[in-house]
Structure formats: C-alpha cells, structure tokens
Design a protein around this motif. Structure first.
Motif, mmCIF file in Angstrom:
data_model
loop_
_atom_site.group_PDB
_atom_site.id
_atom_site.type_symbol
_atom_site.label_atom_id
_atom_site.label_comp_id
_atom_site.label_asym_id
_atom_site.label_seq_id
_atom_site.Cartn_x
_atom_site.Cartn_y
_atom_site.Cartn_z
ATOM 1 N N GLN A 177 63.097 -7.214 5.935
ATOM 2 C CA GLN A 177 64.537 -7.373 5.731
ATOM 3 C C GLN A 177 65.073 -8.543 6.543
ATOM 4 N N ALA A 178 64.566 -8.699 7.772
ATOM 5 C CA ALA A 178 64.994 -9.838 8.594
ATOM 6 C C ALA A 178 64.599 -11.146 7.945
ATOM 7 N N GLY A 179 63.389 -11.197 7.411
ATOM 8 C CA GLY A 179 62.921 -12.415 6.763
ATOM 9 C C GLY A 179 63.703 -12.750 5.508
ATOM 10 N N ILE A 180 63.913 -11.754 4.650
ATOM 11 C CA ILE A 180 64.638 -11.985 3.396
ATOM 12 C C ILE A 180 66.063 -12.457 3.676
ATOM 13 N N GLU A 181 66.701 -11.864 4.655
ATOM 14 C CA GLU A 181 68.080 -12.243 4.985
ATOM 15 C C GLU A 181 68.177 -13.694 5.421
ATOM 16 N N LEU A 182 67.178 -14.196 6.107
ATOM 17 C CA LEU A 182 67.260 -15.533 6.683
ATOM 18 C C LEU A 182 66.728 -16.634 5.772
ATOM 19 N N VAL A 183 66.019 -16.285 4.725
ATOM 20 C CA VAL A 183 65.514 -17.318 3.815
ATOM 21 C C VAL A 183 66.678 -17.833 2.971
ATOM 22 N N ARG A 252 47.814 -0.481 16.645
ATOM 23 C CA ARG A 252 46.769 -1.146 15.881
ATOM 24 C C ARG A 252 46.714 -0.733 14.409
ATOM 25 N N TYR A 253 47.631 0.092 13.941
ATOM 26 C CA TYR A 253 47.656 0.487 12.536
ATOM 27 C C TYR A 253 48.728 -0.308 11.795
ATOM 28 N N HIS A 254 48.425 -0.687 10.548
ATOM 29 C CA HIS A 254 49.260 -1.581 9.775
ATOM 30 C C HIS A 254 49.748 -0.929 8.483
ATOM 31 N N ALA A 255 50.799 -1.523 7.910
ATOM 32 C CA ALA A 255 51.295 -1.155 6.585
ATOM 33 C C ALA A 255 51.884 -2.416 5.963
ATOM 34 N N PRO A 256 51.028 -3.322 5.472
ATOM 35 C CA PRO A 256 51.505 -4.616 4.978
ATOM 36 C C PRO A 256 52.376 -4.513 3.732
ATOM 37 N N ILE A 257 53.195 -5.544 3.566
ATOM 38 C CA ILE A 257 54.115 -5.602 2.445
ATOM 39 C C ILE A 257 54.376 -7.067 2.116
ATOM 40 N N ALA A 258 54.635 -7.368 0.859
ATOM 41 C CA ALA A 258 54.958 -8.736 0.439
ATOM 42 C C ALA A 258 56.139 -8.707 -0.517
ATOM 43 N N SER A 365 53.913 -6.562 -2.991
ATOM 44 C CA SER A 365 52.825 -5.655 -2.638
ATOM 45 C C SER A 365 53.381 -4.371 -2.030
ATOM 46 N N GLU A 366 52.548 -3.356 -2.044
ATOM 47 C CA GLU A 366 52.872 -2.084 -1.401
ATOM 48 C C GLU A 366 51.624 -1.534 -0.719
ATOM 49 N N SER A 367 51.810 -0.970 0.442
ATOM 50 C CA SER A 367 50.763 -0.177 1.081
ATOM 51 C C SER A 367 50.973 1.276 0.671
ATOM 52 N N PHE A 378 53.997 3.598 1.603
ATOM 53 C CA PHE A 378 54.488 3.734 2.975
ATOM 54 C C PHE A 378 55.898 3.160 3.115
ATOM 55 N N GLY A 379 56.147 2.021 2.492
ATOM 56 C CA GLY A 379 57.411 1.323 2.688
ATOM 57 C C GLY A 379 58.480 1.716 1.691
ATOM 58 N N ASN A 380 59.681 1.192 1.935
ATOM 59 C CA ASN A 380 60.812 1.515 1.067
ATOM 60 C C ASN A 380 61.717 0.295 0.895
ATOM 61 N N VAL A 381 61.104 -0.863 0.679
ATOM 62 C CA VAL A 381 61.859 -2.088 0.429
ATOM 63 C C VAL A 381 61.967 -2.282 -1.077
ATOM 64 N N PRO A 382 63.187 -2.476 -1.616
ATOM 65 C CA PRO A 382 63.331 -2.630 -3.074
ATOM 66 C C PRO A 382 62.370 -3.662 -3.639
ATOM 67 N N ARG A 383 61.795 -3.328 -4.798
ATOM 68 C CA ARG A 383 60.835 -4.217 -5.447
ATOM 69 C C ARG A 383 61.556 -5.050 -6.498
ATOM 70 N N ASN A 384 61.745 -6.281 -6.202
ATOM 71 C CA ASN A 384 62.353 -7.195 -7.165
ATOM 72 C C ASN A 384 62.199 -8.620 -6.667
ATOM 73 N N LEU A 385 62.543 -9.560 -7.509
ATOM 74 C CA LEU A 385 62.625 -10.950 -7.099
ATOM 75 C C LEU A 385 63.960 -11.123 -6.396
ATOM 76 N N TYR A 386 63.932 -11.522 -5.135
ATOM 77 C CA TYR A 386 65.158 -11.707 -4.367
ATOM 78 C C TYR A 386 65.712 -13.104 -4.634
ATOM 79 N N VAL A 387 66.925 -13.173 -5.092
ATOM 80 C CA VAL A 387 67.563 -14.441 -5.419
ATOM 81 C C VAL A 387 68.629 -14.739 -4.376
ATOM 82 N N LYS A 388 68.536 -15.932 -3.760
ATOM 83 C CA LYS A 388 69.460 -16.310 -2.700
ATOM 84 C C LYS A 388 70.238 -17.557 -3.114
#
Length: 406
Positions: A177-183, A252-258, A365-367, A378-388
């Motif tokens: 969310q921090a990354g998407i907001e700042l792009v 040391r445990y991960h839950a990657p997302i794209a 992507s989703e873990s 694992f995650g709960n970030v909306p899946r869509n193309l983010y348009v800025k």
C-alpha cells in the motif's frame, strides 16, 4: 511467537527418517534456512562458512561456525553449549586454510570420518572448494547428494509457521500500500523503495518486521519486460508502467505479493492483458485443493489464458515461506508443466501469473496456503491494475513526510 523445542525435535526426527531412506548417516547442512528450521539459528553469518551436522544416532545436531558467531548459536538455538563448536578466525577468508579443513578434522575426531555423509551439493552456501576440502579431509567417507532433503520437509507448514506467515502478510499489505500510494509521475523509484523498506522493517504496533530475503523489485517503463530488476533514481514518467513485487517478513517467514501500477490512462491492450491475467489467477485459486498436482494447476491457467492469445513460458508459482537472502522460495515444488507434486494441506505457494514482454507487462501475485478443502490467500490487497493520475511533486513530498511520521 516462538517455535517450541518439541517442534524442533519433531523436525529433527523427520529429517533423520529421510536420511535413513537415503542411507545417509551424517547430514551436513549449510543452507541457513535449513539450519534455522532445525535449530532456530539466526545470524547474518552465512557469508562465512558454517555448518549444522545431523548425526543419525545423536539427540542433538552440532553447529560449527566462526568464533565470532558462536554466541549467536548459544542465544538463538536449543542446542547444548557442548554442541556448539567454533573455528578460529584464521580460517576466515584465508588463502592457506579453509573452514572445511577444520570441520573435517572435527568429524574425524568424533568418529565420523568413514560414514555415509550427505551434503547440500546445490546450495548457494556450499562451494566447490567446500566439497573439495571435505573430500580431501575425509577420504574414507562416502558422500551423497542431499541437497533438498530438509527443504522438502519444510514444504508443509505447522500452525506456528502459518501464523508467522500471516503476520508477514500483514506487513506485505502495508508495504504494498505504501508503494502503490507513492508511485506517481515525478516520484523517484529510490524514494518509493525507501518507503516500502520502512514499512517492511517497522511492521505493526503489535509486531515488527524482519529483513526480507529479496529486496523490493520495482522495474518501470521498458524495464518491466523482465521481472528481477530493482529501482533507479530516475523519476517516473507519465504513461509508464511500474511493477511492485515485495514481501513482508516475520521471523524469516515470507508472504510475497505483486501488483502493477499504470501512471496515466492505460491502453486498451493493457486493460485487456490485466483482465486476462486476473481471470487466470482467479480460476487457479478456485481450482486449487488437496489432491491436485502442480502441473494440473498450471494447465488450468494455460487453458484459461491461451484462448485469449496470451502465453507464459516461465513457471506459474513455487513453494515458499522460510528463507534467507537471496531467495524466499524453497526450491522444491513449482507450479508448471511436468511437476507432479501433489498438493497437500498446509503447503504454501507464491502464485505469480505474470506476463513480462517488450510490449506491455502486467504482474499480479498472491501467496496462499492449502486448506482441507481448497486454498486461502495470505494477503488482502485488491487485485486490479492500479491507475494513477499525475500528482504534483509537492503532494508527493507531503505523502512521504506523513508516511515517515506514521
């Protein structure tokens, strides 16, 4: 949140069972994730040689490493102090002696010089010189390749491991969310990466973050034709695509997302590509359940997207969870054609049905982890193309300052 000693002992017992099946009497582990899995050893010391020795008839493994790191083993593991052995600093980056010379001498001293010895041959942390020094120092031993012996045991997670990955996912959400907001147009990639990293390390008021095994991947513009590029210090331009792939990390445990951000109005073809990829992702998530194979999941994806004229050469996903740099993957099961691994409850994967091309690219992507009846992300970030749309630099600076103060 800690792993109980009893769980470490259960993991060790399963390791010994796998060793017995492969007729391995002594297992030499250099992969830091496998060390952590069996003992809890957690230090940024894998840039020098260290080893965990699992002996079939011994109750506890033996940790052997640099003197400066021996106290890390005392602090972080469940091993007895006598099972922690340090080699002198004269072995570190020496042109004369090698740490495996020391380790060979210890194995000889405790009567293991002529045993069946398994080594992680294809590990980032076990070099050709390591193998040469060991075989020279232990000429009577029978060496066997045990590269993924422990990795395959890690593929099914315990309740405490899943709980750690749930926490990692919360951190992933915040970082994304921090990354998407700042792009935005005019923002520099390095500034976006800095805020993502801040969110990764800070975590939440309830639990903090750890350093991830992979740094944020932030290709933009023509660099999105390939997945594994990081950021630059160049400002983002109008009509650029920016891909964000990252992971929170907890113990040391991960839950990657794209996710993918389009600066400015997306083209019709970009809208179509994102729609097709998202359709394929959703179909796969609905299909996954215990009993299906990795290749069957990939086949469902392929059937879905190829009818739209979309093709993907790289694998669709892979098992992941516990790891150290340079990778959060477990190097075992891959969601791709030919992988007949049967999906079982408590397996965890990174499903990444991304399309990278020299034209337009879209990554999402989703873990997920496998349940008794299906799978859950694992995650709960909306899946869509983010348009800025374009944002003035002043607003970008204000956003960064608010993030830093938060």
């Amino acid at each position: 949140m800690k792993v109980a000693r009893e769980e470490y002992q259960e993991r060790l017992a399963k390791t010994k069972e796998s060793m017995a099946k492969q007729e391995i009497e002594v297992l030499l582990i250099t992969n830091p994730a496998n060390m952590y899995y069996l003992t809890g050893f957690d230090g940024w010391s894998f840039y020098v040689h260290q080893m965990l020795v699992v002996i079939d008839e011994e109750e506890q493994p033996i940790w052997i490493g640099r003197t400066a790191d021996a106290n890390a083993a005392k602090v972080t593991t469940w091993l007895r102090e006598e099972n922690i052995i340090a080699y002198p600093d004269t072995y570190v980056h020496s042109r004369i002696t090698h740490p495996m010379d020391f380790i060979a001498s210890i194995l000889t001293e405790i009567g293991l010089s002529s045993r069946h010895i398994g080594v992680e041959m294809d590990s980032y942390y076990f070099t050709a010189k390591c193998y040469a020094a060991l075989t020279q120092g232990l000429p009577d031993a029978l060496f066997k390749d045990a590269t993924l012996l422990v990795n395959w045991l890690r593929i099914e997670k315990s309740p405490v491991e899943l709980a750690m990955m749930e926490r990692a996912a919360v951190i992933s959400e915040q970082a994304m969310q921090a990354g998407i907001e700042l792009v935005n147009e005019g923002a520099r990639g390095c500034d976006v990466a800095a805020q993502i990293s801040y969110a990764q390390f800070r975590g939440t008021p309830q639990f903090g973050g750890d350093y991830p095994a992979i740094i944020p991947l932030l290709p933009a513009g023509e660099r999105t034709s390939t997945p594994h590029l990081t950021w630059t210090d160049q400002p983002y331009q109008m009509n650029e695509t920016v891909i964000l792939e990252l992971s929170g990390c907890y113990q040391r445990y991960h839950a990657p997302i794209a996710r993918t951000v389009q600066i400015g109005k997306p083209s019709v073809s970009m809208k179509n590509l994102s729609s097709i990829v998202l359709e394929g992702l959703h179909v796969c998530l609905d299909f996954i359940k215990p009993g299906v194979t990795c290749e069957e999941i990939e086949a469902v994806w392929r059937k879905t997207v190829e009818r739209h004229g979309v093709f993907k050469e790289s694998r669709l996903g892979y098992s992941m969870g516990l790891n150290y740099p340079p990778d959060w993957g477990e190097h075992t099961a891959s969601i791709r054609k030919g992988d007949k691994t049967i999906i079982r409850p408590n397996m965890t994967f990174h499903l990444i049905p991304a399309i990278w091309s020299e034209g337009e690219s879209f990554e999402v992507s989703e873990s997920f982890y496998v349940t008794e009846t299906g799978c859950r992300t694992f995650g709960n970030v909306p899946r869509n193309l983010y348009v800025k749309e374009s944002m003035p630099m002043k607003e970008i600076e204000e956003d960064k300052n608010e993030n830093s103060a938060g």
